[in-house]
Scaffold this motif. Structure first.
Motif, PDB file in Angstrom:
ATOM      1  N   MET A  11     119.423  58.032 123.776  1.00 14.75           N
ATOM      2  CA  MET A  11     119.823  56.704 124.246  1.00 14.75           C
ATOM      3  C   MET A  11     119.636  56.587 125.754  1.00 14.75           C
ATOM      4  O   MET A  11     119.114  55.585 126.260  1.00 14.75           O
ATOM      5  N   GLU A  12     120.050  57.610 126.497  1.00 17.36           N
ATOM      6  CA  GLU A  12     119.957  57.534 127.952  1.00 17.36           C
ATOM      7  C   GLU A  12     118.499  57.502 128.407  1.00 17.36           C
ATOM      8  O   GLU A  12     118.132  56.715 129.286  1.00 17.36           O
ATOM      9  N   PHE A 240     119.040  62.058 132.493  1.00 17.18           N
ATOM     10  CA  PHE A 240     118.154  61.612 131.415  1.00 17.18           C
ATOM     11  C   PHE A 240     117.665  60.184 131.672  1.00 17.18           C
ATOM     12  O   PHE A 240     116.533  59.842 131.343  1.00 17.18           O
ATOM     13  N   VAL A 241     118.517  59.352 132.245  1.00 15.89           N
ATOM     14  CA  VAL A 241     118.104  57.991 132.589  1.00 15.89           C
ATOM     15  C   VAL A 241     116.965  58.040 133.611  1.00 15.89           C
ATOM     16  O   VAL A 241     115.958  57.334 133.495  1.00 15.89           O
ATOM     17  N   TYR A 242     117.120  58.888 134.616  1.00 17.75           N
ATOM     18  CA  TYR A 242     116.084  59.015 135.646  1.00 17.75           C
ATOM     19  C   TYR A 242     114.772  59.519 135.047  1.00 17.75           C
ATOM     20  O   TYR A 242     113.696  58.975 135.329  1.00 17.75           O
ATOM     21  N   PHE A 409     130.534  52.797 125.826  1.00 15.76           N
ATOM     22  CA  PHE A 409     131.135  51.491 125.569  1.00 15.76           C
ATOM     23  C   PHE A 409     130.233  50.388 126.121  1.00 15.76           C
ATOM     24  O   PHE A 409     130.030  49.350 125.473  1.00 15.76           O
ATOM     25  N   ALA A 410     129.669  50.613 127.306  1.00 14.90           N
ATOM     26  CA  ALA A 410     128.761  49.629 127.904  1.00 14.90           C
ATOM     27  C   ALA A 410     127.514  49.455 127.046  1.00 14.90           C
ATOM     28  O   ALA A 410     127.036  48.329 126.842  1.00 14.90           O
ATOM     29  N   PHE A 411     126.955  50.567 126.518  1.00 14.91           N
ATOM     30  CA  PHE A 411     125.795  50.454 125.637  1.00 14.91           C
ATOM     31  C   PHE A 411     126.130  49.639 124.386  1.00 14.91           C
ATOM     32  O   PHE A 411     125.347  48.788 123.949  1.00 14.91           O
TER      33      PHE A 411
END
Length: 541
Positions: A11-12, A240-242, A409-411
């Motif tokens: 997901m990230e 992981f987002v980066y 929660f934001a996702f």
């Protein structure tokens, strides 16, 4: 790993790839109200870097002031140095025998003071422990004390390598990473080959792989396993987002391969290193003729007190000295690589958030960034620095789980909004993609909430009941600061857009318009159609 960590990592990385942004700017595209979460995660990422770097510096210390200059006897294997307590230091622990008149009183023999017998209830120390605490750390109780000069040099080397990695750029670093992995795998094979020739190694391997299935009935086993995987794979840290934001081609399944490869390599490294380390720990137990669980340890105790015992033989076995050198070299390579990725993630996030201010001075900014973190790191290499590191570790254990729950929660909120007909527009991902991401986010959120509840039950009472005022102040102040950043940014966004609250609660219409240069032949038909819809016109890719 399979049920929680892999979906969370997917997901990230997917969200980073979808937006093309780092851990701060990603929320400007998904839901600006959560942007403070990105700031808080970058803060904790820097916190993690500061407390991780000193342990890498310790490994450099052992290499530069122990293994390289030493010849027949290594300095941490004897009790005759100026940092040793010659009354308490023992290379051999032998209980006193009342029937033997030569050692019944425990008085040190003139020729072998480090081998005097130990009276019942007498507390003794090992030369390896005294070397680490008295020479490397120059340890004192409390959190203050003078700066250890040689550790300053070692810490400077660590941050210097990190800065060089960042300056080379991501593309060059990917090529360097191939060489790093080749070096790491070679070291693992050499260490495994050395360990297989000594007695006690098999007992160490069995200690790791013993079929203790009954432990799975204990919830603590699952909790500790989840916590280990959570921190090992840097879930919810922003890394992981980066990494996902640097991928050029986007499609629904384009991250399955990278995630599987990343987790597989990390897992294999962890398993291989566990077997190698405990093979040598088993050898130490065989040398000292004690049960293996008496010498098994973790963290700094394992790396800098238990493992150095393998070189106690006199003269030192050249292969064991080389093995210990490879251990610390392997530790520094993996540690600096991890540190460089974390620092690059944090620095890139700030550059993206302040492009007009920082981008023209990227190199100078990165140098200043490292200088500031190095300055804060000076608190960790004082004589009381080990206590500071332990306090920072407990602070991370307090804050990070909460940020992970807030992120998922934001996702859930974002992908739930994507399914609302009034919100959906053609520049958002297709509905079936949003449904899949929503399901993955819900599963990860439920698991992390459960882990957080159990973590709070176990961890927070012990933290609150401590009499350590510094630890209490550091942990709860950092927790409050992270929450203030998160909630304060949300409040600021709400006030700023009070006339149009939908704007800060809805994914941006520019979510994936920014298409980097890609080869259209490598895109699936669905991805091509998605780019057409996102651009709102016939796109030339």
């Amino acid at each position: 790993l399979i049920g929680i960590i892999a979906p969370a990592a997917y997901m990230e990385m997917t969200m980073g790839q979808l937006t093309g942004k780092g851990p701060i700017r990603i929320w400007e595209e998904l839901a600006p109200v959560f942007k403070g979460l990105g700031y808080a995660k970058v803060l904790m990422l820097l916190f993690n870097c500061i407390q991780t770097a000193p342990t890498i510096a310790y490994a450099f210390f052992y290499l530069f002031w122990g293994l390289i200059p030493s010849q027949d006897t290594l300095p941490w294997n004897t009790c005759v140095n100026n940092w040793n307590n010659r009354t308490l230091c023992r290379t051999v622990v032998t209980p006193c025998n009342p029937t033997n008149p030569y050692n019944a009183s425990g008085t040190a023999l003139p020729t072998l003071p480090s081998q005097a017998c130990v009276l019942p209830g007498q507390v003794v120390t090992s030369p390896e422990m005294e070397y680490f605490r008295n020479n490397v750390l120059q340890y004192t109780s409390g959190y203050e004390g003078p700066v250890v000069e040689r550790l300053v040099a070692c810490l400077g080397i660590v941050w210097g390598f990190s800065f060089l990695f960042m300056c080379t750029g991501f593309r060059v670093y990917r090529r360097v990473a191939i060489l790093v992995n080749i070096a790491v795998i070679s070291m693992i094979f050499v260490l495994q080959g050395f360990s297989s020739t000594y007695s006690g190694t098999t007992a160490g391997w069995n200690f790791v792989s013993a079929p203790l299935y009954f432990r799975l009935q204990d919830i603590n086993t699952w909790y500790l396993g989840f916590r280990e995987a959570f921190y090992t794979y840097a879930i919810s840290s922003g890394c992981f987002v980066y990494l996902g934001s640097r991928n050029k081609i986007f499609s629904m399944g384009s991250n399955f391969g990278p995630i599987a490869i990343s987790l597989m390599i990390s897992s294999l490294y962890s398993v291989a290193c566990s077997y190698i380390v405990y093979g040598y720990v088993g050898m130490v137990a065989a040398q000292q003729q004690v049960p293996l669980d008496r010498v098994s340890a973790s963290g700094n105790t394992l790396m800098f007190i238990t493992l150095p015992r393998i070189t106690r033989s006199s003269p030192v076995d050249v292969r064991l000295k080389l093995a210990l050198s490879l251990f610390y070299s392997l530790y520094t390579i993996l540690g600096i690589s991890t540190l460089a990725i974390m620092m690059e993630t944090a620095a890139t996030a700030i550059v993206e958030d302040l492009p007009k201010i920082v981008h023209p001075f990227k190199i100078a900014f990165r140098f200043g960034f490292h200088a500031i973190v190095f300055a804060f790191g000076m608190f960790t290499i004082r004589s009381g620095g080990l206590n500071v590191i332990d306090g920072m570790q407990k602070t991370l254990e307090l804050v990070q789980p909460f940020l992970a729950v807030f992120q998922y929660f934001a996702f859930v909120f974002v992908f739930g909004r994507c399914l609302v007909p009034e919100v959906y527009h053609n520049k958002l991902p297709p509905r079936n993609w949003s449904i899949g991401w929503l399901a993955i986010s819900c599963i990860a959120l439920l698991c992390m909430v459960g882990a957080l509840i159990y973590h709070c039950i176990r961890f927070i009472p012990s933290l609150v009941s401590t009499s350590d005022n510094f630890l209490l102040a550091l942990s709860w102040t950092t927790f409050a600061l992270a929450m203030i950043i998160y909630l304060g940014t949300a409040t600021y966004k709400a006030i700023k857009h009070s006339n149009n609250m939908v704007k800060i609660l809805t994914p941006s219409e520019n979510l994936n318009v920014r298409v980097r240069e890609v080869d259209h032949k490598k895109l699936s038909p669905k991805a091509v159609q998605y780019f057409h819809n996102a651009a709102g016109e016939t796109a030339e890719i």
